[in-house]
Structure formats: C-alpha cells, structure tokens
Design an enzyme around this catalytic site. Sequence first.
Site, mmCIF file in Angstrom:
data_model
loop_
_atom_site.group_PDB
_atom_site.id
_atom_site.type_symbol
_atom_site.label_atom_id
_atom_site.label_comp_id
_atom_site.label_asym_id
_atom_site.label_seq_id
_atom_site.Cartn_x
_atom_site.Cartn_y
_atom_site.Cartn_z
ATOM 1 N N SER A 308 46.452 43.992 13.729
ATOM 2 C CA SER A 308 45.225 43.204 13.560
ATOM 3 C C SER A 308 45.164 42.399 12.270
ATOM 4 O O SER A 308 44.280 41.568 12.094
ATOM 5 C CB SER A 308 44.004 44.120 13.649
ATOM 6 O OG SER A 308 43.862 44.607 14.970
ATOM 7 N N HIS A 352 32.099 46.228 21.504
ATOM 8 C CA HIS A 352 31.346 45.755 20.344
ATOM 9 C C HIS A 352 30.111 44.950 20.719
ATOM 10 O O HIS A 352 29.321 44.571 19.853
ATOM 11 C CB HIS A 352 32.245 44.859 19.473
ATOM 12 C CG HIS A 352 33.353 45.589 18.788
ATOM 13 N ND1 HIS A 352 34.595 45.751 19.366
ATOM 14 C CD2 HIS A 352 33.412 46.204 17.571
ATOM 15 C CE1 HIS A 352 35.385 46.418 18.524
ATOM 16 N NE2 HIS A 352 34.691 46.707 17.426
ATOM 17 N N CYS A 365 37.417 43.198 16.414
ATOM 18 C CA CYS A 365 37.231 43.217 17.860
ATOM 19 C C CYS A 365 38.400 42.520 18.578
ATOM 20 O O CYS A 365 38.624 41.325 18.401
ATOM 21 C CB CYS A 365 35.915 42.526 18.235
ATOM 22 S SG CYS A 365 35.657 42.395 20.013
#
Length: 583
Positions: A308, A352, A365
Amino acid sequence: MKIKNRIFIGIIFLIFIIILLRLWQLQILNTEKYKKLAEQNRIRIIKIPAPRGIIYDRNGIPLVENIPSFAALISPEYIDKVDVNLLAKILNISTEDLQKKFKKKSESIYMPIRIKEDLTFKEIAMLEARRSEIPGLIIETEIKRYYPFGPATAHLLGYLGKITEQQIKNNPQYQNLPSYFLVGQTGLEKIFDDKLIGIPGEKIIEVDALGRELRLIKEAPPVKGEDIYLTIDALLQEAAYKAFEGHAGAFVALKPDTGEILSLLSSPSFDPNIFVEGVSGTYWNELINNSQNPLLNRAIQGLYAPGSTFKIITAIAGLEEGVVTPDRILANCTGGISFGTWTFGCWKKEGHGPVNLIRALIESCDVYFYELGRILGIGKIYKYATLLGLGNSTGFSSEEKSGLVPDEEWKKKIKKTSWFLGDTFNTAIGQGFLKVTPLQMANVMATMVNGGTKITPYIIRGTEPYKENLNLNPKNLEIIKDALSGVVNEPNGTASSARSYMIKFGGKTGTVQVVSKKLKEKVSYKNIGHHAWFIGFAPVEKPEIAFSVIVEHGGSGGAVAAPVAKNILEGYILKKRQLNVKN
C-alpha cells in the site's frame, strides 16, 4: 708417446678453457644476477602495507579506524631449523597447521612466511624470550582495520580480505603486492579501495645467520590512504540497527532536499571485524548457508512488492491527471469488489463506506484505489511510477537492483499473455508484479516532500547529485503530504499506534502478502508472514528526513514497520541530545 702427451695436454687445455669460460660467465656475464642472490642471503626486503584512509560520518565520527597489531613470521630458509613443537605451543596452534603454513607456496623463496596474526602481548613476550631457539623469527608491527560500529555498518562499509588471484589479474594496482595484503572486498571498502589503500612502503634490512635484524639498510615509508567523509549519520545508523534487533529487513533515510543518504541499514548483518582477522571456513559457511542471508544488502538489493505504500503514486497520478479531487467520493467500500468470477477484497472486511482520496490514504482503502486504478489505466500508473524512479536504479550504486514496474507490453513479452483489469487492480495497490527496493521507496518519499524534485542519492560529502524537477503540482504534493500526516497522527490512521510525542512524522503503511493463505495452510510455512512496510518523513512541518522501513515477514505495516520507524526516530533524537550533536 708424443701423440699421447699431446692428447693429454689438449684435454688439460680444454678443461682449462671451460673453467675460464665458466668463470667469465659467473663473474662477468651474470655478475648482477649472482650479486643479487648473494645479497639476498643476508638482506630481507619487506613490503609494508600503508595505513588505510579513515572513513568518517557527516559529524566527523570515525566509522572505521586503524589500530596497531603484531604478526609472527619466519624466514623461509630457516624452516628446517625451527622447533615446530615449541613454536606451536607458544602460539597455541597445532603442529599440523604450522607444518601446512611452512609447506604453503610463497610468491618468493625469500618472502617471510606468516605464521600468526594479532599476537597477544603474552605471545610476543614468550617469542622474544625464546628467540634464540626460533631462528628466522620476525615480529612485525602492522595496522589492523577496526569497525567500531560492527554489524551496524557492515553492509555499508563492507569488509577487507586478502587479495585474490582474480583481483591481481584484473587490477594492475595489486600486481606487486604480497598475497597477505588486505584490500576491499565489498561495500565502500571495495568501491573506494584505490583511494583508501594508500602507497605501500618497503624496508630493506640486514640479518644474521639466525635471521635476526642487524641493521636497517634502506626504508621507503608507506603513504597513508586518503580519508573519506560520508553523508551517513552514525547515530541514526546505530539507532536503526538497535530498532531492527530480531527483525530481517532494511532501513534507508535521505535528506529530501539534497539527496544525502543519512542511513543505509540491512538486517540481519555480520561482524566485519571477523573478516579482518581472517574468516574461518566454519563462519563463512554459516553466513552463506544462513536462510536469512545476512550477506545480502537488502537496502539496495532486496526486491519487494511495495504494497500500500504504492498508493501514494496512484494518488498523485489521479491528482495530476485531474481524474479525482481530494474530497470527491470515488468509491463506497463494502469490503471488496467483484470483477467477473474474481473478487478483490479490501483489507478491512467490513468496508470503509463512502471514501474520498484523503480518507483512502489515511485508512488505506483498497477499494478506492481499485476504482482509481481502473479510471487511470495501467498506462498512467506506469507513467508516474517510472517518473518517480521505480523500475530503474536510482544511480546510487552499480550494485543496486532496478526493480520492476509492469505494463501491457512487459506482460505480453515476458508472461506471453494479455494484461487484464485485475492486473491493474493489483498494481494500483502495490501488489502483483511490482518490485521495488527500500532505497527506491525512500527516494520516492523524498521527492514527494521536497516539492517534486527527483535527486540521485549519494553518500560521499561534496558530491554534486543529478536533480530533475518533475513539474508536479505543488498543491497536489501538499494534499498527499497532509494525508500522510493523518496516517500517523489521526485516530483512524493505519499507523496511529506509532504516533510519537517526541517528533511529529507522517508516512504510509504497506502490508505485502508473500504467499496466499491457502498455500500457507497447505504447505505449513512456519516463519512466513506478510512483509511490513512504512515509508515516511519527519518532521511534518519541515521535512529533514525521508525514509523507508521494511520488515520481512513482520506482519502489518501499521503494527510492525511504523513502530520500528518511530523507535528509530526517537532513538536518534535521544542520542543527539545526549551527545549534543546539532546536524
């Protein structure tokens, strides 16, 4: 009778002529050769290694030093006269090992044979007391390399070793040096060996029948090697080493405005001081057979999916291309999305909810970035990833890996198949075929917080680095920077547990799946978990440091890598306060 006399006289005359010719050959034709051999019966020529240059950190702290050492040598012509049992007992080595040293072929029949290095004062005293029983003994004072920070700087500095045949063959500088001379084998010791090694000296001495030194005939003193000053901060390097105790991974830190490398750590490491003394076969085998590969410099050679942390690049691509704004709700995350027969989940199974760019970065997310990746397409993602330096070496070292940024052309050429939307989804969140090094990701973070200038990282002070203005919109960079501050300093941030009250820092977490859950259960991998990433900057208001942390098989980036980063920063600050170091 007269004929016999003539023949006899002729033979005598011929023998006399032969003797005269031989004398002429010995005394006139080969006079220099035999004069030299005669001289070598009473003199010794000893090569003297030059003290190597010292390597200093940015604050003048020596990262490597030269300390005195003593070695025992035996002149080769006295080998048969040496009491092997006595010498072995004094030096605490086996008679078998001693005999092997005596039989080992030397570059010259006149070159002393090295018996033992790093003599203790007790061994020196015992040798001196029994010198008359050890003909040909030479006790030589040497300069030994010492690394005060040990494993903390091992991959950075490298280590010394005796000259190899290949090095002598490839480097003219080594061709006249004895094989016992030490030269750089890895790291900075190798890269800058030509500067550090200096100019060897030479000592010509006269010896007696027992090989004892009578007088110094001539001496050319060695010339010390050139000192080198690095951009490295020894205190930060040491703090990183302590924070990585028990972890495998890497830490890289840069000054974002200049490109100076402040720290370059790879863990696990090794003790370079052992190599100076001459590494044993047992220790070497332990290193090369260690499953954690302590000889690998993970900081520049370790290749990992960025996880990420790559979302920063997807985000800046979206902002620069104008397909998103900070507040636009791009996705309603319910825990994943479906594409054909495939399901692409979010790390947060319950989802989320409605997400904009700021919240997507702070809470990481996946669904938001799947959607952003779909809108951008792999071409735009590839454009900004390579613009920021991924897929190519940074230019810091010839030993660093380039990594990989995939696109349609690459997959068709290498994988012999088409690019799918699912590949774009994986790339947008830093998974799939992507491969980066910790140095590359630290450099990406430096570029993001210095106003969009990509700088070639460097480690020698005074270097003029290559700089490239990427022409990124300053407002977009500020948006990313503010969101990354929230990752650490807001309650819902994925690194909120690592928030520091000593220094305000920001960054992005990443968690990389190494093997699938099904495969892990099936094969029963014991020590394999997710790789944990955190790339960040500090302090938030005016970044003075950009860095990357990866912990192999550590778990999640927020739970593991971010706290390691916090420990490094706080440990560094405390050390600076204790020593009152300003820069």
